[in-house]
Design a protein around this motif. Structure first.
Motif, PDB file in Angstrom:
ATOM      1  N   SER A 366     -35.628  -7.119  -0.129  1.00  0.00           N
ATOM      2  CA  SER A 366     -35.652  -7.772  -1.443  1.00  0.00           C
ATOM      3  C   SER A 366     -36.016  -9.253  -1.360  1.00  0.00           C
ATOM      4  O   SER A 366     -36.558  -9.811  -2.307  1.00  0.00           O
ATOM      5  CB  SER A 366     -34.289  -7.601  -2.131  1.00  0.00           C
ATOM      6  OG  SER A 366     -33.260  -8.162  -1.328  1.00  0.00           O
ATOM      7  N   GLY A 367     -35.722  -9.892  -0.230  1.00  0.00           N
ATOM      8  CA  GLY A 367     -36.052 -11.308  -0.090  1.00  0.00           C
ATOM      9  C   GLY A 367     -37.284 -11.570   0.751  1.00  0.00           C
ATOM     10  O   GLY A 367     -37.575 -12.725   1.088  1.00  0.00           O
ATOM     11  N   TYR A 368     -38.014 -10.518   1.091  1.00  0.00           N
ATOM     12  CA  TYR A 368     -39.175 -10.620   1.972  1.00  0.00           C
ATOM     13  C   TYR A 368     -40.434 -10.737   1.133  1.00  0.00           C
ATOM     14  O   TYR A 368     -40.796  -9.818   0.399  1.00  0.00           O
ATOM     15  CB  TYR A 368     -39.229  -9.385   2.870  1.00  0.00           C
ATOM     16  CG  TYR A 368     -40.279  -9.408   3.956  1.00  0.00           C
ATOM     17  CD1 TYR A 368     -40.395 -10.478   4.826  1.00  0.00           C
ATOM     18  CD2 TYR A 368     -41.140  -8.333   4.133  1.00  0.00           C
ATOM     19  CE1 TYR A 368     -41.338 -10.484   5.837  1.00  0.00           C
ATOM     20  CE2 TYR A 368     -42.089  -8.317   5.147  1.00  0.00           C
ATOM     21  CZ  TYR A 368     -42.182  -9.398   5.995  1.00  0.00           C
ATOM     22  OH  TYR A 368     -43.127  -9.393   6.998  1.00  0.00           O
ATOM     23  N   HIS A 369     -41.139 -11.871   1.253  1.00  0.00           N
ATOM     24  CA  HIS A 369     -42.244 -12.160   0.338  1.00  0.00           C
ATOM     25  C   HIS A 369     -43.416 -11.186   0.459  1.00  0.00           C
ATOM     26  O   HIS A 369     -44.161 -10.982  -0.497  1.00  0.00           O
ATOM     27  CB  HIS A 369     -42.735 -13.591   0.552  1.00  0.00           C
ATOM     28  CG  HIS A 369     -43.454 -13.803   1.849  1.00  0.00           C
ATOM     29  ND1 HIS A 369     -42.809 -13.914   3.057  1.00  0.00           N
ATOM     30  CD2 HIS A 369     -44.774 -13.920   2.118  1.00  0.00           C
ATOM     31  CE1 HIS A 369     -43.694 -14.092   4.012  1.00  0.00           C
ATOM     32  NE2 HIS A 369     -44.897 -14.107   3.476  1.00  0.00           N
ATOM     33  N   LEU A 370     -43.574 -10.560   1.635  1.00  0.00           N
ATOM     34  CA  LEU A 370     -44.715  -9.663   1.796  1.00  0.00           C
ATOM     35  C   LEU A 370     -44.548  -8.346   1.047  1.00  0.00           C
ATOM     36  O   LEU A 370     -45.534  -7.652   0.809  1.00  0.00           O
ATOM     37  CB  LEU A 370     -44.972  -9.396   3.284  1.00  0.00           C
ATOM     38  CG  LEU A 370     -45.511 -10.590   4.084  1.00  0.00           C
ATOM     39  CD1 LEU A 370     -45.767 -10.194   5.533  1.00  0.00           C
ATOM     40  CD2 LEU A 370     -46.788 -11.136   3.448  1.00  0.00           C
TER      41      LEU A 370
END
Length: 416
Positions: A366-370
């Motif tokens: 959920s916090g991973y920009h990719l």
């Protein structure tokens, strides 16, 4: 030679010789922290003397000899090291006048291997291993390490000091493991090299898309390790991966430093020598005959890209299958995200979006920009621009890298 030219020469010598110098000293004094201090003392003396006397014909041997003299003096001054003075000082005095060939000594490989495994010992945290490895194996200063990882310099200094104290307090022997113990500890060493390269290849934060000096340091460590433990397939797999990834460096940024995505890169700018070296390392890993590990599988994926003369020639079906193998030996939501990209390229964006939506529902990224970045790309291909724009904007909010944020916002704007 001017003073400034001499200082540049000293800096180059230090970068090349630091790890070997510290490794040789650590074998003698059995303390990585003390070995680094002695090496630094020798460097200071070189900075004082070489501008007047000139750079000696064998600068590595000069530094080693000077550091050994310092070791003798220090051991003599410290009562608490009296026994070591008798055991080590006697040996040092016998050798202090001998010519020391830093590059060719019979213990060189063993010493460096011991230093690699000591600096990357599992008793240390991953962050401490990375900091200590960059310091003693790559010769980076505390300031350089802090700048590379965008961490305050005192934080890096504390990590390095704590790491040295932990090794001393736990009485970690300065030795290279063998047999089963080597196999158990090797992943920790490979992880450090891999993390250093990845931070250089795609910087986590800051204004630069790449930090090529970190890539170079990691690649140098990997090559050294491959020479020291040639029977380990995963070492060759990691080297293959790094060689092939590094081959794209010149094509990964545009004229103003902006990121250039893989499928848009000018492949004529890929370094063919590094690609050949990477493919050769992959062949060495495969020739050993062991089941492929995560680094070898990632190298096989990189090789698929390297062999394709154009983006359209990429064997995406093979890449998707290899990612499936990788997910079995190294289960990870990030691997699944990469597999989704390969599946979308091989079988259509709707299939990739299905896998990505499963990851969204699962929540671990959920916090991973990719994750929103990939989802936005798939939505563009499915002609859903409004949703794609929202995904690119969310990805831009999540990344801490300025270059990447600009790219994502531009892609959002292009969705109109």
């Amino acid at each position: 030679m001017t003073v400034s030219e001499t200082h540049r020469a000293i800096e180059a010598v230090w970068r090349i010789e630091a790890a070997r110098l510290i490794a040789g000293l650590a074998r003698l004094v059995q303390d990585v922290g003390l070995a680094e201090e002695l090496a630094q003392d020798a460097l200071v003396i070189a900075l004082e003397k070489w501008p007047e006397t000139g750079v000696p014909p064998n600068p590595g041997a000069w530094l080693m000899s000077t550091a050994k003299h310092r070791a003798i003096d220090q051991l003599r001054r410290k009562e608490r090291l009296a026994r070591k003075q008798q055991e080590i000082g006697r040996d040092l005095e016998q050798r202090q006048h001998a010519e020391i060939e830093v590059d060719d000594g019979p213990d060189f490989g063993d010493d460096l291997l011991r230093l690699v495994f000591t600096a990357c010992h599992p008793v240390l945290s991953t962050e401490a291993r990375v900091a200590l490895a960059l310091r003693v194996l790559c010769g980076l200063t505390t300031k350089e390490i802090a700048r590379a990882f965008l961490v305050p310099e005192p934080t890096i200094a504390q990590r390095i000091v704590r790491a040295k104290k932990t090794l001393a307090r736990k009485q970690i022997p300065f030795e290279a493991p063998s047999g089963d113990e080597l196999s158990e500890r090797l992943p920790a060493v490979l992880e450090v090299v891999y993390l250093i390269f990845n931070e250089g290849y795609t910087a986590t934060a800051g204004a630069d898309w790449m930090r090529t000096e970190l890539c170079d340091d990691a690649l140098r460590l990997g090559r050294i390790l491959a020479g020291l433990v040639p029977a380990e397939p995963e070492v060759h797999g990691l080297v293959a991966l790094l060689e092939i990834q590094a081959s794209r460096a010149a094509a990964r940024t545009g004229p103003t430093g902006e990121p250039v995505l893989l499928l848009e890169q000018d492949r004529t700018r890929w370094d063919q020598l590094l690609i050949r070296r990477g493919l050769a390392a992959l062949e060495r890993a495969e020739a050993i005959g062991a089941p492929p590990g995560p680094y070898q599988l990632q190298a096989a994926i990189a090789a698929c890209h390297a062999r394709a003369r154009t983006a359209d020639e990429t064997d995406w079906a093979r890449i998707a299958r290899t990612y499936e193998q990788l997910s079995e030996v190294m289960p990870s939501p990030v691997v699944e995200l990469n597999r989704a990209v390969a599946v979308s390229m091989a079988f259509g964006p709707e299939h990739g979006l299905h896998l990505v939506d499963q990851l969204v529902a699962e929540g671990s990224l959920s916090g991973y920009h990719l994750l929103p970045s990939v989802r936005g790309d798939l939505l563009v291909k499915l002609d859903r621009p409004a949703e794609a724009r929202a995904e690119f904007e969310r990805a831009a909010e999540l990344t801490a890298n300025t270059r990447e944020r600009d790219l994502l916002l531009k892609r959002a704007e292009n969705c109109g």
